[in-house]
Design an enzyme around this catalytic site. Structure first.
Site, PDB file in Angstrom:
ATOM      1  N   HIS A 185       7.347 -26.230   1.653  1.00 15.40           N
ATOM      2  CA  HIS A 185       5.826 -25.765   2.003  1.00 15.40           C
ATOM      3  C   HIS A 185       5.724 -24.380   2.609  1.00 15.40           C
ATOM      4  O   HIS A 185       5.309 -23.611   2.221  1.00 15.40           O
ATOM      5  CB  HIS A 185       5.224 -26.713   2.867  1.00 15.40           C
ATOM      6  CG  HIS A 185       4.952 -28.047   1.972  1.00 15.40           C
ATOM      7  ND1 HIS A 185       4.024 -28.988   2.582  1.00 15.40           N
ATOM      8  CD2 HIS A 185       5.227 -28.611   0.846  1.00 15.40           C
ATOM      9  CE1 HIS A 185       4.055 -30.081   1.783  1.00 15.40           C
ATOM     10  NE2 HIS A 185       4.668 -29.491   0.546  1.00 15.40           N
ATOM     11  N   LEU A 197       4.775 -28.742  -3.526  1.00 18.11           N
ATOM     12  CA  LEU A 197       6.107 -28.983  -3.516  1.00 18.11           C
ATOM     13  C   LEU A 197       6.590 -29.971  -2.369  1.00 18.11           C
ATOM     14  O   LEU A 197       5.810 -30.406  -1.681  1.00 18.11           O
ATOM     15  CB  LEU A 197       6.875 -27.458  -3.379  1.00 18.11           C
ATOM     16  CG  LEU A 197       6.674 -26.382  -4.092  1.00 18.11           C
ATOM     17  CD1 LEU A 197       6.961 -25.029  -3.696  1.00 18.11           C
ATOM     18  CD2 LEU A 197       7.306 -26.865  -5.616  1.00 18.11           C
ATOM     19  N   TYR A 236       7.874 -15.537  -8.773  1.00 17.24           N
ATOM     20  CA  TYR A 236       6.846 -16.059  -8.096  1.00 17.24           C
ATOM     21  C   TYR A 236       5.842 -14.804  -7.343  1.00 17.24           C
ATOM     22  O   TYR A 236       4.890 -14.779  -7.372  1.00 17.24           O
ATOM     23  CB  TYR A 236       7.220 -17.152  -7.153  1.00 17.24           C
ATOM     24  CG  TYR A 236       5.874 -17.746  -6.224  1.00 17.24           C
ATOM     25  CD1 TYR A 236       4.776 -18.044  -6.616  1.00 17.24           C
ATOM     26  CD2 TYR A 236       6.258 -17.573  -4.711  1.00 17.24           C
ATOM     27  CE1 TYR A 236       3.803 -18.504  -5.780  1.00 17.24           C
ATOM     28  CE2 TYR A 236       5.453 -18.371  -3.813  1.00 17.24           C
ATOM     29  CZ  TYR A 236       4.178 -18.590  -4.216  1.00 17.24           C
ATOM     30  OH  TYR A 236       3.236 -18.988  -3.319  1.00 17.24           O
ATOM     31  N   SER A 281       6.602 -22.771 -11.828  1.00 16.02           N
ATOM     32  CA  SER A 281       7.223 -24.205 -12.172  1.00 16.02           C
ATOM     33  C   SER A 281       8.545 -23.688 -12.272  1.00 16.02           C
ATOM     34  O   SER A 281       8.848 -22.407 -12.777  1.00 16.02           O
ATOM     35  CB  SER A 281       6.623 -24.852 -13.238  1.00 16.02           C
ATOM     36  OG  SER A 281       7.723 -25.819 -13.889  1.00 16.02           O
ATOM     37  N   TYR A 318      -1.384 -39.676   7.760  1.00 17.75           N
ATOM     38  CA  TYR A 318      -2.663 -40.054   7.599  1.00 17.75           C
ATOM     39  C   TYR A 318      -3.199 -40.942   8.741  1.00 17.75           C
ATOM     40  O   TYR A 318      -4.518 -40.875   8.952  1.00 17.75           O
ATOM     41  CB  TYR A 318      -2.889 -40.882   5.918  1.00 17.75           C
ATOM     42  CG  TYR A 318      -2.668 -40.360   4.875  1.00 17.75           C
ATOM     43  CD1 TYR A 318      -3.797 -39.646   4.346  1.00 17.75           C
ATOM     44  CD2 TYR A 318      -1.654 -39.959   4.357  1.00 17.75           C
ATOM     45  CE1 TYR A 318      -3.594 -38.801   3.002  1.00 17.75           C
ATOM     46  CE2 TYR A 318      -1.366 -39.368   3.008  1.00 17.75           C
ATOM     47  CZ  TYR A 318      -2.488 -38.844   2.610  1.00 17.75           C
ATOM     48  OH  TYR A 318      -2.268 -38.198   1.451  1.00 17.75           O
ATOM     49  N   ASP A 351       5.198 -38.555   5.160  1.00 13.06           N
ATOM     50  CA  ASP A 351       4.248 -39.014   3.791  1.00 13.06           C
ATOM     51  C   ASP A 351       3.194 -39.735   4.071  1.00 13.06           C
ATOM     52  O   ASP A 351       2.044 -39.502   3.538  1.00 13.06           O
ATOM     53  CB  ASP A 351       5.222 -39.478   2.844  1.00 13.06           C
ATOM     54  CG  ASP A 351       4.733 -39.583   1.520  1.00 13.06           C
ATOM     55  OD1 ASP A 351       4.287 -38.370   0.944  1.00 13.06           O
ATOM     56  OD2 ASP A 351       4.272 -40.521   0.891  1.00 13.06           O
ATOM     57  N   LYS A 381      -0.035 -31.508   2.476  1.00 12.49           N
ATOM     58  CA  LYS A 381       0.455 -32.122   3.900  1.00 12.49           C
ATOM     59  C   LYS A 381       1.877 -32.704   3.601  1.00 12.49           C
ATOM     60  O   LYS A 381       1.929 -33.283   2.584  1.00 12.49           O
ATOM     61  CB  LYS A 381      -0.625 -33.104   4.313  1.00 12.49           C
ATOM     62  CG  LYS A 381      -1.034 -34.138   3.366  1.00 12.49           C
ATOM     63  CD  LYS A 381      -0.200 -35.050   2.497  1.00 12.49           C
ATOM     64  CE  LYS A 381       0.622 -35.954   2.997  1.00 12.49           C
ATOM     65  NZ  LYS A 381       1.534 -36.858   1.995  1.00 12.49           N
ATOM     66  N   LEU A 390       0.243 -32.846 -11.498  1.00 10.89           N
ATOM     67  CA  LEU A 390       0.003 -33.383 -13.066  1.00 10.89           C
ATOM     68  C   LEU A 390      -0.999 -34.474 -13.090  1.00 10.89           C
ATOM     69  O   LEU A 390      -1.927 -34.574 -13.899  1.00 10.89           O
ATOM     70  CB  LEU A 390       1.081 -33.687 -13.677  1.00 10.89           C
ATOM     71  CG  LEU A 390       2.079 -32.383 -14.128  1.00 10.89           C
ATOM     72  CD1 LEU A 390       3.731 -33.041 -14.864  1.00 10.89           C
ATOM     73  CD2 LEU A 390       1.500 -31.328 -14.660  1.00 10.89           C
ATOM     74  N   ARG A 419      10.480 -38.142  -1.406  1.00 11.47           N
ATOM     75  CA  ARG A 419      10.096 -38.946   0.138  1.00 11.47           C
ATOM     76  C   ARG A 419      11.152 -39.566   0.663  1.00 11.47           C
ATOM     77  O   ARG A 419      11.215 -39.960   1.829  1.00 11.47           O
ATOM     78  CB  ARG A 419       9.065 -39.886  -0.321  1.00 11.47           C
ATOM     79  CG  ARG A 419       7.628 -39.247  -0.624  1.00 11.47           C
ATOM     80  CD  ARG A 419       6.772 -40.349  -1.273  1.00 11.47           C
ATOM     81  NE  ARG A 419       5.352 -39.381  -1.643  1.00 11.47           N
ATOM     82  CZ  ARG A 419       5.434 -38.660  -2.823  1.00 11.47           C
ATOM     83  NH1 ARG A 419       6.072 -38.543  -3.501  1.00 11.47           N
ATOM     84  NH2 ARG A 419       4.200 -38.233  -2.942  1.00 11.47           N
TER      85      ARG A 419
HETATM   86  P1  NAD Z   1       6.899 -34.855  -6.861  1.00 12.27           P
HETATM   87  O1  NAD Z   1       8.406 -34.964  -6.667  1.00 12.27           O
HETATM   88  O2  NAD Z   1       6.293 -35.452  -7.984  1.00 12.27           O
HETATM   89  O3  NAD Z   1       6.788 -33.319  -7.324  1.00 12.27           O
HETATM   90  C1  NAD Z   1       7.546 -32.114  -6.610  1.00 12.27           C
HETATM   91  C2  NAD Z   1       7.543 -30.986  -7.499  1.00 12.27           C
HETATM   92  O4  NAD Z   1       8.522 -30.088  -6.905  1.00 12.27           O
HETATM   93  C3  NAD Z   1       8.159 -31.129  -8.733  1.00 12.27           C
HETATM   94  O5  NAD Z   1       7.527 -30.473  -9.788  1.00 12.27           O
HETATM   95  C4  NAD Z   1       9.769 -30.491  -8.695  1.00 12.27           C
HETATM   96  O6  NAD Z   1      10.156 -30.026  -9.847  1.00 12.27           O
HETATM   97  C5  NAD Z   1       9.264 -29.412  -7.750  1.00 12.27           C
HETATM   98  N1  NAD Z   1      10.320 -28.958  -7.157  1.00 12.27           N
HETATM   99  C6  NAD Z   1      10.730 -27.693  -6.740  1.00 12.27           C
HETATM  100  N2  NAD Z   1      11.862 -27.362  -6.158  1.00 12.27           N
HETATM  101  C7  NAD Z   1      12.300 -28.800  -5.907  1.00 12.27           C
HETATM  102  C8  NAD Z   1      13.439 -29.350  -5.195  1.00 12.27           C
HETATM  103  N3  NAD Z   1      14.358 -28.270  -4.568  1.00 12.27           N
HETATM  104  N4  NAD Z   1      13.629 -30.720  -5.224  1.00 12.27           N
HETATM  105  C9  NAD Z   1      12.652 -31.618  -5.852  1.00 12.27           C
HETATM  106  N5  NAD Z   1      11.517 -30.806  -6.299  1.00 12.27           N
HETATM  107  C10 NAD Z   1      11.566 -29.663  -6.557  1.00 12.27           C
HETATM  108  O7  NAD Z   1       6.013 -35.096  -5.613  1.00 12.27           O
HETATM  109  P2  NAD Z   1       4.591 -34.988  -5.378  1.00 12.27           P
HETATM  110  O8  NAD Z   1       4.316 -36.569  -5.331  1.00 12.27           O
HETATM  111  O9  NAD Z   1       3.703 -34.276  -6.535  1.00 12.27           O
HETATM  112  O10 NAD Z   1       4.184 -34.569  -3.755  1.00 12.27           O
HETATM  113  C11 NAD Z   1       4.571 -33.130  -3.646  1.00 12.27           C
HETATM  114  C12 NAD Z   1       3.738 -32.858  -2.388  1.00 12.27           C
HETATM  115  O11 NAD Z   1       2.317 -33.202  -2.470  1.00 12.27           O
HETATM  116  C13 NAD Z   1       4.371 -33.332  -1.049  1.00 12.27           C
HETATM  117  O12 NAD Z   1       4.425 -32.406  -0.236  1.00 12.27           O
HETATM  118  C14 NAD Z   1       3.459 -34.605  -0.778  1.00 12.27           C
HETATM  119  O13 NAD Z   1       3.440 -34.881   0.518  1.00 12.27           O
HETATM  120  C15 NAD Z   1       1.932 -33.939  -1.294  1.00 12.27           C
HETATM  121  N6  NAD Z   1       1.226 -35.194  -1.835  1.00 12.27           N
HETATM  122  C16 NAD Z   1      -0.081 -35.439  -1.366  1.00 12.27           C
HETATM  123  C17 NAD Z   1      -1.018 -36.171  -1.628  1.00 12.27           C
HETATM  124  C18 NAD Z   1      -2.502 -36.202  -1.193  1.00 12.27           C
HETATM  125  O14 NAD Z   1      -3.033 -37.225  -1.478  1.00 12.27           O
HETATM  126  N7  NAD Z   1      -2.715 -35.017  -0.592  1.00 12.27           N
HETATM  127  C19 NAD Z   1      -0.608 -37.142  -2.785  1.00 12.27           C
HETATM  128  C20 NAD Z   1       0.596 -36.992  -3.138  1.00 12.27           C
HETATM  129  C21 NAD Z   1       1.823 -36.122  -2.827  1.00 12.27           C
END
Ligand code: NAD
Length: 370
Positions: A118, A113, A97, A71, A219, A215, A136, A51, A203
């Protein structure tokens, strides 16, 4: 009219440039060229990253368009779909899905997710005949990574792991400088990535495959691999889990780890969920030192090369990491090219992450299997 300046309009000579834009258009404005084909993306998981970063970044993409959402929260998904002009018919949940297979508008699925999910959503996406960009770390175990790679091969679809730093100019320049030998033989790399992670957060959950190495430490690990261009052969590691902080009931607060590379380079890395936040690395070569502050953030990279007591700071134009990464994967799909960070790249990190976990348990050096 003594003492007054009389302003008169003077006709220009024939060779003078016109003062007003000749056809009422600013002469230097760039009119975008239409692209022949765009790539339709489905975003799976509407959490913080999706988002706050990924969906807004589509506005900066040329080739990638958000066309579907997946979602578990239908009200939220409908609201988000309306904001991004996504057809409400293209909103899926985790049960239906797989029917995304029948939607020709969707070319690519972006899995955002918790880490523990993943593998499942990547494999289901590939089996639905879509290309997949997966966040990742690739997955929780080596076996899951291998299943994901196999699913891509079987479906003849592309799988890329979302290492956004490979698509932004500061880290790319650091890689170029290391490859061109600007720092000489690389002796040491130090890398730190930390933040203050408040509960509740995916996390901090072991069941969701959280943890500081998974997490943020990933990097440092990935940077040590892309800066050296080598695969680490052995790790040592120490983990800290303070007993008086209930956030760390399941995962460590901080982990320090070392990676040994075949050429002799050693990387000394640390990551934490309990610090104010440092995101930097330093490459110490025999001839020069390369350092990057803000190395792992979404923006704010500062790259400096220090050689013969002179410091050169690189003045590069930053890009939106997510837009660059998504358009790169769309290009791979359109041109049928293999991505820079396929499943094998994610698997190499996961092998090291598993070895780091074992080293924290045993207190001994752990070889990384190939
Ligand atoms: P978040 O907790 O904000 O979002 C997770 C999403 O998964 C939510 O919408 C949640 O509703 C959904 N979900 C579905 N099943 C779930 C369950 N069983 N338990 C919990 N949530 C569930 O997390 P985020 O920060 O958006 O991270 C999501 C992924 O993105 C992770 O793998 C994280 O490592 C990765 N990430 C990558 C970067 C980057 O810079 N590339 C940055 C942040 C996060």
């Amino acid at each position: 009219m003594t003492g007054a300046t009389i302003l008169t309009s003077q006709a220009g000579a024939a060779q003078d440039p016109p003062l007003a834009p000749p056809d009422k258009q600013p002469p230097h404005v760039r009119v975008p060229e239409p692209v022949a084909k765009t790539v339709g993306w489905a975003v799976v998981g509407l959490g913080q990253l999706a988002l706050e970063e990924v969906l807004p970044a589509f506005a900066k993409c040329r080739l990638s368009k958000p066309v579907a959402l997946v979602s578990g929260h239908p009200d939220k998904a409908k609201k988000v779909a309306a904001v991004y002009g996504i057809d409400p018919k293209n909103v899926y949940d985790y049960e239906n899905y797989d029917t995304i297979a029948k939607n020709p508008q969707v070319d690519v699925i972006y899995v955002i997710l918790p880490n523990s999910l993943h593998a499942e959503y990547t494999v289901r996406g590939l089996k639905a005949g879509k290309h997949v960009l997966c966040e990742k770390p690739m997955a929780a175990t080596v076996a899951e990574c291998e299943r994901m790679i196999a699913a891509g091969k079987e479906a003849k679809r592309k799988l890329m792991i979302a290492y956004r730093l490979r698509h932004e100019p500061f880290n790319r320049t650091a890689i170029d400088l290391c490859r061109k030998g600007e720092v000489g033989k690389i002796k040491l790399i130090t890398a730190s990535n930390g933040q203050d992670t408040k509960a509740p957060n995916i996390r901090l959950s072991k069941a969701l495959a959280g943890g500081p190495v998974e997490d943020v430490g990933v990097y440092c690990l990935n940077a040590a691999r892309y800066l050296t261009g080598e695969e680490p052969t052995e790790v040592t590691a120490v983990a800290v889990r303070p007993k008086d902080d209930p956030r760390f009931r399941e995962v460590a607060e901080s982990v320090a780890f070392t990676l040994r590379f075949p050429s002799g380079t050693v990387a000394v890395c640390d990551c934490s969920f309990g610090v104010a936040g440092v995101r930097r690395y330093t490459v110490q070569g025999a001839a020069a030192t390369l350092s990057m502050d803000g190395a792992f953030g979404y923006a704010g990279q500062e790259l400096v090369l220090e050689k013969d007591k002179r410091k050169a700071k690189f003045d590069l134009s930053p890009v939106n990491h997510f837009a660059a990464e998504m358009d790169y994967f769309s290009t791979c799909v359109l041109k049928n090219e293999n991505p820079l960070t396929p499943g094998e790249e994610g698997l190499a990190d996961v092998r090291a992450i598993i070895a780091i976990a074992e080293a924290t348990r045993t207190g001994r050096p752990v070889p990384i299997p190939r």
